[in-house]
Motif scaffolding. Structure first.
Motif, PDB file in Angstrom:
ATOM      1  N   MET A  87       0.838  -1.194   0.000  1.00 22.88           N
ATOM      2  CA  MET A  87       0.000   0.000   0.000  1.00 22.88           C
ATOM      3  C   MET A  87       0.881   1.256   0.000  1.00 22.88           C
ATOM      4  SD  MET A  87      -1.277   2.671   1.924  1.00 22.88           S
ATOM      5  CE  MET A  87      -2.695   3.723   1.823  1.00 22.88           C
ATOM      6  N   ALA A  88       0.498   2.243  -0.822  1.00 21.42           N
ATOM      7  CA  ALA A  88       1.254   3.500  -0.870  1.00 21.42           C
ATOM      8  C   ALA A  88       0.326   4.609  -1.329  1.00 21.42           C
ATOM      9  CB  ALA A  88       2.442   3.373  -1.820  1.00 21.42           C
ATOM     10  N   GLN A  89       0.680   5.831  -0.945  1.00 17.85           N
ATOM     11  CA  GLN A  89      -0.083   6.989  -1.401  1.00 17.85           C
ATOM     12  C   GLN A  89       0.881   8.126  -1.706  1.00 17.85           C
ATOM     13  OE1 GLN A  89      -2.506   7.209   2.204  1.00 17.85           O
ATOM     14  NE2 GLN A  89      -1.553   9.191   2.693  1.00 17.85           N
ATOM     15  N   ALA A  90       0.445   9.063  -2.563  1.00 17.92           N
ATOM     16  CA  ALA A  90       1.336  10.141  -2.984  1.00 17.92           C
ATOM     17  C   ALA A  90       0.503  11.292  -3.521  1.00 17.92           C
ATOM     18  CB  ALA A  90       2.309   9.647  -4.050  1.00 17.92           C
ATOM     19  N   GLY A  91       1.202  12.388  -3.882  1.00 20.79           N
ATOM     20  CA  GLY A  91       0.531  13.550  -4.431  1.00 20.79           C
ATOM     21  C   GLY A  91       1.296  14.093  -5.620  1.00 20.79           C
ATOM     22  N   GLY A  92       0.600  14.867  -6.461  1.00 19.66           N
ATOM     23  CA  GLY A  92       1.221  15.502  -7.612  1.00 19.66           C
ATOM     24  C   GLY A  92       0.691  16.909  -7.796  1.00 19.66           C
ATOM     25  N   LYS A  93       1.459  17.754  -8.499  1.00 16.35           N
ATOM     26  CA  LYS A  93       1.090  19.160  -8.672  1.00 16.35           C
ATOM     27  C   LYS A  93       0.531  19.460 -10.065  1.00 16.35           C
ATOM     28  CE  LYS A  93       4.861  20.486  -5.556  1.00 16.35           C
ATOM     29  NZ  LYS A  93       6.158  21.225  -5.440  1.00 16.35           N
ATOM     30  N   GLN A  94       0.527  18.443 -10.955  1.00 16.35           N
ATOM     31  CA  GLN A  94       0.126  18.699 -12.354  1.00 16.35           C
ATOM     32  C   GLN A  94      -1.057  17.798 -12.734  1.00 16.35           C
ATOM     33  OE1 GLN A  94       3.816  17.812 -14.323  1.00 16.35           O
ATOM     34  NE2 GLN A  94       4.834  19.677 -13.586  1.00 16.35           N
TER      35      GLN A  94
END
Length: 866
Positions: free
Chosen positions: A839-846
């Motif tokens: 399990m993993a989570q992340a974010g992006g700016k585009q």
């Protein structure tokens, strides 16, 4: 002899030589911000050695509690390193010198505890002919048992210094290295240093010259644990009765084997650290993320981690406290006094660390994945584990080695050194501000503290710790007056401020502090003109400020008494701040105080205020004060005469602060907030007098404005708000259900995006959710529907992208890793991330790159499988 018997024999021996026995000073240095903790027997006595204060006796002996963490990583690995130890010492302040120090050390070792004289050797400084003559001619030691070493000279830069003489005990050839050259000074364990006599006879000047001191001093140190190991014929300090009973308790808890080297080391670490933990808490130190509290937290977490290595997976440290108290409680009764608090602090901190430990292990595994190419873990990252998560560096090294990784130790040491230098610089900076010149030449009997004094004379001016005769415009100085109306900082209370007017200048007093002997000195700056020693001055103390402080200080006493009545007698002061504007009170309690309890506390304090109870202040003997029931502040040290502040039958405390004459002067008392500050410590902030009245006016204005906005009477505001909150809650439930339905309505389209890569089902799709929690729930649902494989979902909200990746645990064994997949996706959308294999989570700016990010995630799946 037991360890307790050795300590008693030492103190009684030097008492017979006209030494005053002083109880161990607390581990928190008094009036010495240059030290974090007391680490040597002489450290609390520095003002007497430097001549700045007159000692209570010119001959003193102590068994001093000490904490040192410079070599913490060696604890358990060697026979002698400790974090906590006791230093036996005898001291002379300008009284006796080398002859007596040498003869009494020899007498104690050979006559009192009856060590074999033939096994004793000494070292001296090569130029110290006087010491040589006493050892050779008076004691009768042969030349071959007197060793001359250049490093037998004690100095720490500018200031008092001198040669020293060490006494060694021969533990026998079986403890040596076997080399023909083995003798005193060898690196092996055969010759053990048991006593060091420092002959302070010079003053080192700034330009490196050594000038003879008018008054020569003796400073000795004899490690109790070392001496016990010799007398009890044990291979290490850890096998003595001062420590081994703790190890036996650890063996019983863990079911471990002390003969196994790794387990032996872990048990030694735990036994050493629990002694330090118990004594530190009893002296008023509580876990925190800075200063002394950080040292305690670090030691405690290190002990917990070594317990886990022994297979102890439950709370265990507090169960060792009873054994520590059995061993040390005879000499240090404060351990028994705070037994309940010590155990509760340890339990709370150990419980909290369990979660931190899991996070640290996750970070370590992530570090190893990122360093897969080089197989070297960056020193800065290793230090982060050590500093933030309390991981001993050898633990990181051990776990890393199992996976074939090494540590960048140079980078780690660099990061460690930088932190130590920052801490040392901060303490030095603080120390320079409060430096006071030598005050021993002053006749303190002629210096009085008089709260009503309006004039007096300047008897001493200091600048950066050096006495000066005059000071001019803008200079920062310390000042001592013959008649002093300024109340000194202490017990959490700020010092008084005011103005001094001299014939040719004026001074702005910004603080008042007291030396250990009670002498008050002012911290000030020359506002204009100049001042000089002997000047007659008109004195103006800011009385309005002082009265505001007095209101808050007396209210603090009432608050503590009220808390004990409402919450129980386990409540103890753990810190306070008394200013003109407000009071802050830290106290021991292991759960938040409820609104109902706070209301009761506030009501009790105001009840005492309305009673107009007289506040009485008396001076009496400490024992008499204890019999009267006066409360002592947690971690404070008191002399034989104390000041007792009583508020009727409601409160009785030892205190040197400013107080009102009766409770009615306080006016009223309002609690502003109740929060947590650290393990087992809560904080209340409150106001009194004009500040409490202002708070009431502000609250009234808020309620009036709310009533106008809600279009109800002020008395009906609470009912109206409750009704509106109920409506809001129902609306939020409906909204959440609509959002969930909207997300699930897209479920078929998400499932339809399924494709197979190397036989593994992969679903990578955009979703419509409003939070990371919703996105995780949707990913769980999709994976459950898919049966196994990989799910990578992306959702756009507020101009940013959120990613969640789930991998069936069975498929992680095939090389798939959610953290790596999501990292590739997030980087394609201008972000970053990582996580566990499943399990993993992340974010992006585009957000415009969502499609490209999902494709990048699928490409990473192919790489991992291919």
């Amino acid at each position: 002899m037991t360890g307790n018997e050795i300590r008693k024999a030492y103190l009684e021996f030097f008492k017979s030589k006209q030494h005053l026995i002083l109880h161990s000073f607390p581990l928190i240095p008094e009036n010495d911000p240059s030290l974090l903790l007391i680490g040597a027997g002489m450290a609390p006595l520095k003002p007497y050695f430097t001549g700045k204060l007159v000692p209570p006796s010119y001959r003193v002996t102590t068994s001093q509690k000490c904490i040192r963490t410079d070599d913490i990583d060696n604890v358990g690995r060697t026979a002698r390193h400790h974090t906590f130890f006791e230093m036996l010492g005898n001291f002379s302040f300008g009284d006796y010198f080398k002859k007596e120090a040498i003869s009494w050390a020899w007498e104690f070792l050979t006559k009192v505890i009856e060590l074999d004289p033939d096994k004793l050797y000494v070292t001296i400084y090569p130029d110290d002919k006087e010491a040589y003559d006493y050892w050779h001619n008076m004691i009768g030691l042969a030349d071959e048992r007197i060793f001359k070493f250049d490093d037998n000279f004690w100095e720490i830069g500018e200031g008092p210094c001198g040669p020293d003489s060490e006494i060694f005990y021969d533990l026998g050839p079986e403890r040596g290295c076997g080399k023909p050259t083995c003798t005193v000074g060898c690196d092996c364990d055969r010759y053990l240093e048991i006593w060091n006599l420092v002959f302070t006879q010079y003053n080192r000047t700034k330009d490196g010259k050594y000038e003879p001191l008018a008054k020569k001093n003796i400073d000795t140190g004899c490690g109790l644990e070392r001496l016990a190991s010799v007398i009890q014929q044990k291979e290490s300090n850890f096998e003595t009765d001062l420590i081994f009973p703790i190890i036996e308790k650890v063996i019983a808890i863990s079911g471990g084997d002390y003969s196994q080297p790794d387990q032996k080391m872990a048990m030694k670490v735990i036994a050493d650290h629990i002694r330090a933990i118990t004594v530190m808490i009893s002296d008023g130190i509580l876990p925190s993320n800075e200063g002394r509290g950080y040292v305690l937290r670090r030691i405690l977490r290190r002990a917990v981690r070594y317990g886990r290595l022994l297979g102890i997976d439950h709370l265990f440290l507090s169960s060792l406290v009873d054994t520590v108290i059995d061993i040390l409680g005879v000499e240090y009764p404060e351990l028994k006094q705070y037994e309940s608090l010590i155990k509760r602090v340890i339990d709370t901190e150990e419980r909290q660390f369990s979660a931190t430990l899991a996070q640290g292990l996750d970070l370590l595994h992530q570090m190893m994945e990122e360093a897969n190419d080089t197989k070297i873990l960056a020193g800065s990252e290793v230090f982060k584990l050590y500093d933030t998560f309390g991981f001993p560096v050898e633990l990181t090294e051990e776990i890393a080695a199992e996976k074939g990784y090494t540590l960048d130790m140079e980078g780690f040491k660099k990061a460690m050194k930088e932190q130590q230098e920052r801490a040392r610089a901060a303490r030095t900076k603080v120390s320079a501000k409060v430096a006071v010149p030598d005050t021993t030449k002053l006749d303190q009997d002629t210096l009085i503290n008089d709260a009503e004094a309006v004039n007096g004379h300047i008897v001493m001016i200091g600048r950066e710790g050096v006495e000066v005769q005059q000071a001019g415009d803008g200079e920062e100085v310390t000042i001592i007056l013959d008649s002093n109306p300024f109340h000194a900082e202490g017990g959490g209370q700020l010092g008084d401020t005011g103005i001094l007017k001299a014939p040719e200048g004026s001074v702005r007093v910004t603080d008042a502090k007291a030396l250990p002997n009670g002498l008050v000195y002012l911290i000030a700056s020359v506002a204009e003109g100049q001042i000089q020693t002997g000047d007659a001055v008109d004195i103006t103390v800011d009385k309005a400020r002082n009265l505001a402080i007095a209101r808050n200080h007396t209210a603090t006493h009432l608050l503590q008494a009220a808390l004990r009545k409402v919450l129980g007698n386990h409540v103890n002061q753990a810190g306070s701040l008394v200013t003109p504007e407000h009071l802050r009170f830290d106290f021991t309690n292991f759960s938040p105080v409820s609104a109902e309890e706070l209301e009761k506390v506030e009501a009790l304090v105001n009840e005492e205020i309305l009673k107009n109870v007289p506040v009485t202040i008396e001076e009496m003997a400490l024992q008499e004060a204890k019999e009267k029931g006066a409360m002592a502040l947690f971690g404070e040290k008191y002399g034989n005469r104390v000041r007792v502040v009583s508020v009727g039958d409601f409160s009785c405390e030892l205190c040197g602060g400013s107080h009102v004459t009766n409770t009615a002067v306080i006016g009223s008392f309002r609690i502003l907030s109740e929060t947590g500050t650290g393990t087992g410590v809560r904080r209340i902030e409150a106001v009194t007098g004009a500040a409490a009245l202002e708070k009431a006016k502000t609250d009234e204005a808020v309620i009036r404005n709310l009533a106008a906005l809600l279009k109800v009477k002020a008395d009906d505001v609470a009912v109206k708000v409750g009704h509106l909150l109920g409506q809001l809650k129902d609306t939020e439930k409906e909204l959440q259900q609509l959002k969930k339905d909207a997300a699930l309505s897209n479920l078929d389209a998400i499932l339809a995006s399924r494709e197979e890569i190397e036989g593994i089902p992969v679903i990578a799709a955009a979703a419509q959710t409003d939070s990371m929690d919703s996105l995780r729930e949707l990913a769980d649902t999709v994976l459950a529907k898919s049966g196994h494989g990989v799910v990578l979902l992306a959702s756009v909200a507020d101009g940013k992208v959120q990613f969640v990746c789930k991998v069936d645990k069975g498929d992680t064994k095939k090389g798939l890793h959610a953290g790596k997949i999501i990292k590739a996706a997030a980087q394609a959308a201008g972000g970053n991330g990582g996580g566990r294999p499943d399990m993993a989570q992340a974010g992006g700016k585009q957000p415009e790159q969502v499609d490209a990010a999902l494709q990048a995630g699928k490409d990473m799946v192919k790489n991992l499988l291919g």
